[in-house]
Design a protein around this motif. Sequence first.
Motif, mmCIF file in Angstrom:
data_model
loop_
_atom_site.group_PDB
_atom_site.id
_atom_site.type_symbol
_atom_site.label_atom_id
_atom_site.label_comp_id
_atom_site.label_asym_id
_atom_site.label_seq_id
_atom_site.Cartn_x
_atom_site.Cartn_y
_atom_site.Cartn_z
ATOM 1 N N VAL A 104 1.269 -1.304 0.171
ATOM 2 C CA VAL A 104 -0.078 -0.066 0.112
ATOM 3 C C VAL A 104 1.262 1.264 -0.125
ATOM 4 N N LEU A 105 1.442 1.063 1.094
ATOM 5 C CA LEU A 105 2.769 2.724 1.367
ATOM 6 C C LEU A 105 3.558 2.687 -0.200
ATOM 7 N N PHE A 106 4.199 1.132 -1.316
ATOM 8 C CA PHE A 106 4.480 1.260 -2.781
ATOM 9 C C PHE A 106 3.492 2.180 -3.252
ATOM 10 N N ASP A 107 2.554 1.656 -3.457
ATOM 11 C CA ASP A 107 1.237 2.003 -4.689
ATOM 12 C C ASP A 107 0.830 3.637 -4.149
ATOM 13 N N GLN A 108 0.897 3.316 -3.353
ATOM 14 C CA GLN A 108 1.105 5.616 -2.139
ATOM 15 C C GLN A 108 1.532 6.259 -2.847
ATOM 16 N N GLU A 109 3.158 6.272 -2.265
ATOM 17 C CA GLU A 109 4.692 6.772 -2.984
ATOM 18 C C GLU A 109 5.125 6.854 -4.056
ATOM 19 N N ILE A 110 4.648 5.312 -4.622
ATOM 20 C CA ILE A 110 5.633 5.471 -5.784
ATOM 21 C C ILE A 110 4.892 5.114 -6.881
ATOM 22 N N GLY A 111 3.537 4.673 -7.124
ATOM 23 C CA GLY A 111 2.796 4.603 -8.230
ATOM 24 C C GLY A 111 2.860 3.866 -9.375
ATOM 25 N N SER A 112 2.134 4.516 -10.660
ATOM 26 C CA SER A 112 2.241 3.495 -11.182
ATOM 27 C C SER A 112 2.414 4.143 -12.816
ATOM 28 N N GLY A 113 3.064 3.396 -13.989
ATOM 29 C CA GLY A 113 2.872 4.950 -15.000
ATOM 30 C C GLY A 113 4.550 5.011 -15.079
ATOM 31 N N GLU A 114 4.085 6.708 -15.804
ATOM 32 C CA GLU A 114 5.246 7.918 -14.972
ATOM 33 C C GLU A 114 5.384 8.672 -14.445
ATOM 34 N N SER A 115 4.753 7.759 -13.754
ATOM 35 C CA SER A 115 4.871 8.920 -12.213
ATOM 36 C C SER A 115 6.410 9.698 -11.820
ATOM 37 N N PRO A 116 6.547 10.852 -10.934
ATOM 38 C CA PRO A 116 7.882 11.503 -11.092
ATOM 39 C C PRO A 116 8.544 10.686 -10.022
ATOM 40 N N ALA A 117 7.868 9.732 -8.937
ATOM 41 C CA ALA A 117 8.894 8.795 -7.996
ATOM 42 C C ALA A 117 9.613 7.554 -9.124
ATOM 43 N N ARG A 118 8.742 7.258 -9.908
ATOM 44 C CA ARG A 118 9.065 6.387 -10.995
ATOM 45 C C ARG A 118 10.279 6.493 -11.750
ATOM 46 N N GLN A 119 10.288 7.872 -12.298
ATOM 47 C CA GLN A 119 10.936 8.498 -12.881
ATOM 48 C C GLN A 119 12.251 8.888 -12.324
ATOM 49 N N GLU A 120 11.956 8.823 -10.716
ATOM 50 C CA GLU A 120 13.429 9.310 -10.167
ATOM 51 C C GLU A 120 13.897 8.005 -9.995
ATOM 52 N N TYR A 121 13.632 6.778 -9.462
ATOM 53 C CA TYR A 121 14.346 5.879 -9.408
ATOM 54 C C TYR A 121 14.378 4.921 -10.583
ATOM 55 N N ARG A 122 14.540 5.162 -11.634
ATOM 56 C CA ARG A 122 14.023 4.503 -12.992
ATOM 57 C C ARG A 122 15.898 3.898 -12.648
ATOM 58 N N LEU A 123 15.145 2.419 -12.840
ATOM 59 C CA LEU A 123 16.511 1.442 -13.625
ATOM 60 C C LEU A 123 17.639 1.283 -11.801
ATOM 61 N N ILE A 174 15.997 -0.662 -7.752
ATOM 62 C CA ILE A 174 15.148 -1.451 -7.159
ATOM 63 C C ILE A 174 14.320 -0.377 -5.490
ATOM 64 N N VAL A 175 12.767 -0.776 -5.748
ATOM 65 C CA VAL A 175 12.511 0.388 -4.217
ATOM 66 C C VAL A 175 11.603 -1.158 -3.625
ATOM 67 N N GLY A 176 12.268 -0.711 -2.420
ATOM 68 C CA GLY A 176 11.313 -1.744 -1.764
ATOM 69 C C GLY A 176 10.601 -0.520 0.022
ATOM 70 N N TYR A 177 10.165 -1.468 0.200
ATOM 71 C CA TYR A 177 9.479 -0.664 1.616
ATOM 72 C C TYR A 177 9.726 -2.408 2.781
ATOM 73 N N VAL A 178 9.771 -1.599 4.023
ATOM 74 C CA VAL A 178 10.192 -2.992 5.124
ATOM 75 C C VAL A 178 9.716 -1.806 6.582
ATOM 76 N N ALA A 179 8.714 -2.379 7.234
ATOM 77 C CA ALA A 179 8.904 -1.860 8.249
ATOM 78 C C ALA A 179 7.736 -0.027 8.095
ATOM 79 N N GLU A 180 7.180 0.353 6.579
ATOM 80 C CA GLU A 180 7.453 1.106 7.056
ATOM 81 C C GLU A 180 7.761 2.610 6.509
ATOM 82 N N ARG A 181 8.827 1.877 5.983
ATOM 83 C CA ARG A 181 10.238 2.705 5.470
ATOM 84 C C ARG A 181 10.907 2.404 3.781
ATOM 85 N N ARG A 182 11.007 3.588 2.856
ATOM 86 C CA ARG A 182 11.311 2.993 1.860
ATOM 87 C C ARG A 182 12.413 2.679 2.076
ATOM 88 N N ARG A 183 13.443 1.723 0.857
ATOM 89 C CA ARG A 183 14.887 1.161 0.686
ATOM 90 C C ARG A 183 14.789 1.170 -0.749
#
Length: 93
Positions: free
Chosen positions: A32-51, A53-62
């Motif tokens: 849920v946190l991933f979907d809220q903060e990273i989103g899908s498609g061409e979101s700005p966050a997806r552009q920032e983290y392109r190439l 791996i984005v993970g969430y653990v204990a409500e924290r982004r890694r």
Amino acid sequence: MTDEEFRNWLSSEVAKNRMTDKQMSDLLQQKVLFDQEIGSGESPARQEYRLQIVGYVAERRRVSNSIHKLLRRAKEEFPGRMVYFEPIGFDLF
């Protein structure tokens, strides 16, 4: 995989005793946190983290360029917690 397919797959894993209900809930919460903060498609966050791996653990982004590093650090920092992750802009396999 759709959200419904993911939830059904996790439920199947619980039914087969491969994970607990608590682990499933933890993983779904991280997604849920991933979907809220990273989103899908061409979101700005997806552009920032392109190439990466984005993970969430204990409500924290890694973020890492290696799934092994990401999982190792998550395990060290938050033992016993589930990690939801996605590669951004590429396939792992």
